[in-house]
Design an enzyme around this catalytic site. Sequence first.
Site, PDB file in Angstrom:
ATOM      1  N   PHE A   1     -17.846  64.721  28.044  1.00 33.13           N
ATOM      2  CA  PHE A   1     -17.245  66.059  27.942  1.00 33.13           C
ATOM      3  C   PHE A   1     -15.852  66.031  27.354  1.00 33.13           C
ATOM      4  O   PHE A   1     -15.376  67.036  26.839  1.00 33.13           O
ATOM      5  CB  PHE A   1     -17.185  66.719  29.327  1.00 33.13           C
TER       6      PHE A   1
ATOM      7  N   GLU B   1      -9.691  54.767  38.322  1.00 30.66           N
ATOM      8  CA  GLU B   1      -9.482  55.768  37.285  1.00 30.66           C
ATOM      9  C   GLU B   1      -9.403  57.158  37.938  1.00 30.66           C
ATOM     10  O   GLU B   1     -10.282  57.533  38.715  1.00 30.66           O
ATOM     11  CB  GLU B   1     -10.647  55.736  36.291  1.00 30.66           C
TER      12      GLU B   1
ATOM     13  N   LYS C   1     -27.221  63.437  22.360  1.00 32.31           N
ATOM     14  CA  LYS C   1     -27.410  64.095  23.666  1.00 32.31           C
ATOM     15  C   LYS C   1     -25.998  64.272  24.251  1.00 32.31           C
ATOM     16  O   LYS C   1     -25.455  63.373  24.881  1.00 32.31           O
ATOM     17  CB  LYS C   1     -28.270  63.209  24.567  1.00 32.31           C
TER      18      LYS C   1
ATOM     19  N   CYS D   1      -9.947  58.332  27.770  1.00 37.63           N
ATOM     20  CA  CYS D   1     -10.037  56.926  28.168  1.00 37.63           C
ATOM     21  C   CYS D   1      -8.822  56.136  27.692  1.00 37.63           C
ATOM     22  O   CYS D   1      -8.665  54.983  28.061  1.00 37.63           O
ATOM     23  CB  CYS D   1     -11.334  56.311  27.678  1.00 37.63           C
TER      24      CYS D   1
ATOM     25  N   SER E   1     -18.166  57.111  32.037  1.00 38.34           N
ATOM     26  CA  SER E   1     -17.523  56.361  33.122  1.00 38.34           C
ATOM     27  C   SER E   1     -18.109  54.950  33.218  1.00 38.34           C
ATOM     28  O   SER E   1     -19.216  54.691  32.725  1.00 38.34           O
ATOM     29  CB  SER E   1     -17.745  57.091  34.449  1.00 38.34           C
TER      30      SER E   1
END
Lengths: 120, 483
Positions: free
Chosen positions: B150, B383, B174, B282, B227
């Site tokens: 996202f 994180e 996807k 990230c 993730s």
Amino acid sequence: MPSLNTFGAILTYAIEMESRLRDYYQAAGSEERARETDKRRSNLERVRRENVTEIKLEPIEGLDEADYALNLDDASAAGQQAAESTAARFYTDTAPKINVREVQRALERCAKQHAENASK
Amino acid sequence: MVKKLRNYIGGSWVDSTATNFTPVVNPATCELLAECPDSPRADVDKAVKAAQEAYEEWRRTPVLSRAQYMYRFKNLLEERFEDLVEVVVKENGKTRDEARGEVRRGIESVDYAVSVPTVMRGYKVEDISSGIDETAERQPMGVFAAITPFNFPMMVPLWFLPTAITCGNTYIVKPSPQTPLSMELVYELLDELDLPEGVVNLVLGGKEASLAVMEHPGIVGVSFVGSTPVAKIVYETCAKHGKRVQAQGGAKNYIAVMPDANMEASVANIMGSAYGCAGQRCLAGSVVVAVGDAYEPLKNELVKRASGLRVGYGLSETTQMGTVISASAKERIESMIQMGVEEGAQPLLDGRGVKVEGFENGTFVGPTILDGVTPEMKVAREEIFGPVLSIMHVPDFDTAVEVINKSRYGNAASLFTSTGKYAREFKYRVNAGNIGINVGVAAATASFPFGGQKESFFGDLHGQGPDAIEFFTDRKILIERWL
């Protein structure tokens, strides 16, 4: 809080300012000036599109659009000179605040062109 | 009536056979933008079949012609640049400038793809034995797919798709069900290119569609960004099903600041690193390691600058930090801040409960700074993926490197200094795939591989650059003689 606090806020203000100046010159019957401002607008749109990189995206401080308000009700020679001077000052002040050299160069060129117009 | 999104399969927009739909919500306004189908396996299968059928003809399309499609694609992306920006802002919550940066990066990947005719060349040696020549060629492999996140709904799919198809493969994206609208617009532009039917396909969905991609025997390789726990699953599942895989996971990026750093310029850049995209990238700087005497001036300047950031709706040009992606993300981030406080960190700036006038229900978390963070604390290890910057104070450079290298992640690390020796040592010793020297967001451009080490990356070949060419092609060796 100052309203010209991001890369996009400055470039978008510049684009809108050039659009307003184009309409102003068109209404005043100065086609050459209108063409010139529209070319700057188009170039600034390209500059905004091509030069924003996250590596160098940093908050900008110390600029407010209220300091660069144009009076476009006065189409006299003196009124045009005043508008050009304000535009030149806007570009002169904003160029060093942006940390991308290509953008600085574009803003400096706009400052120079408006300053030349103001002195005519 | 809310728009129900459709898949793009075999050159047409088609209704998913899904019975469940995920709401796509503007995180600032809470407006329901669309409903994203949870496409089942049957939809993925349909997309794979379309991509397989297109493959043979597409790989025989001359590479220069394939590159021409990318020139046209680039032009369309430039023409619709601000529309693309607006879609990203609305579905993701980031600021306009951040979205512009994202779209620009996406276009740079298309720029790279037009170089495929040059960069996918093979090589040849004559007379490896008397009268026998040996040639290495690169060939496309078939159907590739990407499962994308996202946080960069426009850029990440474009890391992969343009290069993959210009190499002669066919493709399926996807995207995240939280942010499918960016890809919807991109596929509208791809549709205008008049590519052969089935070369590019879009399947919307969540876990079921993702698993179908990973397990489908007709897909030869998968690119993933997300993730670390999911990246591990993607890596293992794809490997089990005989696929190539590049899986980019999470991160905990450290920024070391030496006493000799230009403090004002460093902090300005750290702002962008820690709070850009509301910390949801990230490459976000998450822990600042203040070395020795850097601590006091750094801390003061960080608090001063961060407290001045304007939080708001990303569509306003003056917004400097937007929302996080969802209410559940906001809740998770705020609970991480609370955990840090309970572990003993001092909140010098607390972004919990921030309200933005006119957007009272928006999922905003203000800039947060936690001081006194130690390597053992969870906020230093895990994180957070939000606008939370932890400050850690260490006595010297060697300790800073030691602390950074203890992290299980290795996506990025930065050093701010005026000393070349420290810069060189940092680059040499720190175990991270992307290193910044006086740069807080060490983001590889499209012609370089996007690094990532340890638990930030699973696979061999990274996304972008020469690694992408390797990933999307296979080598074939030809040994020939004429009798």
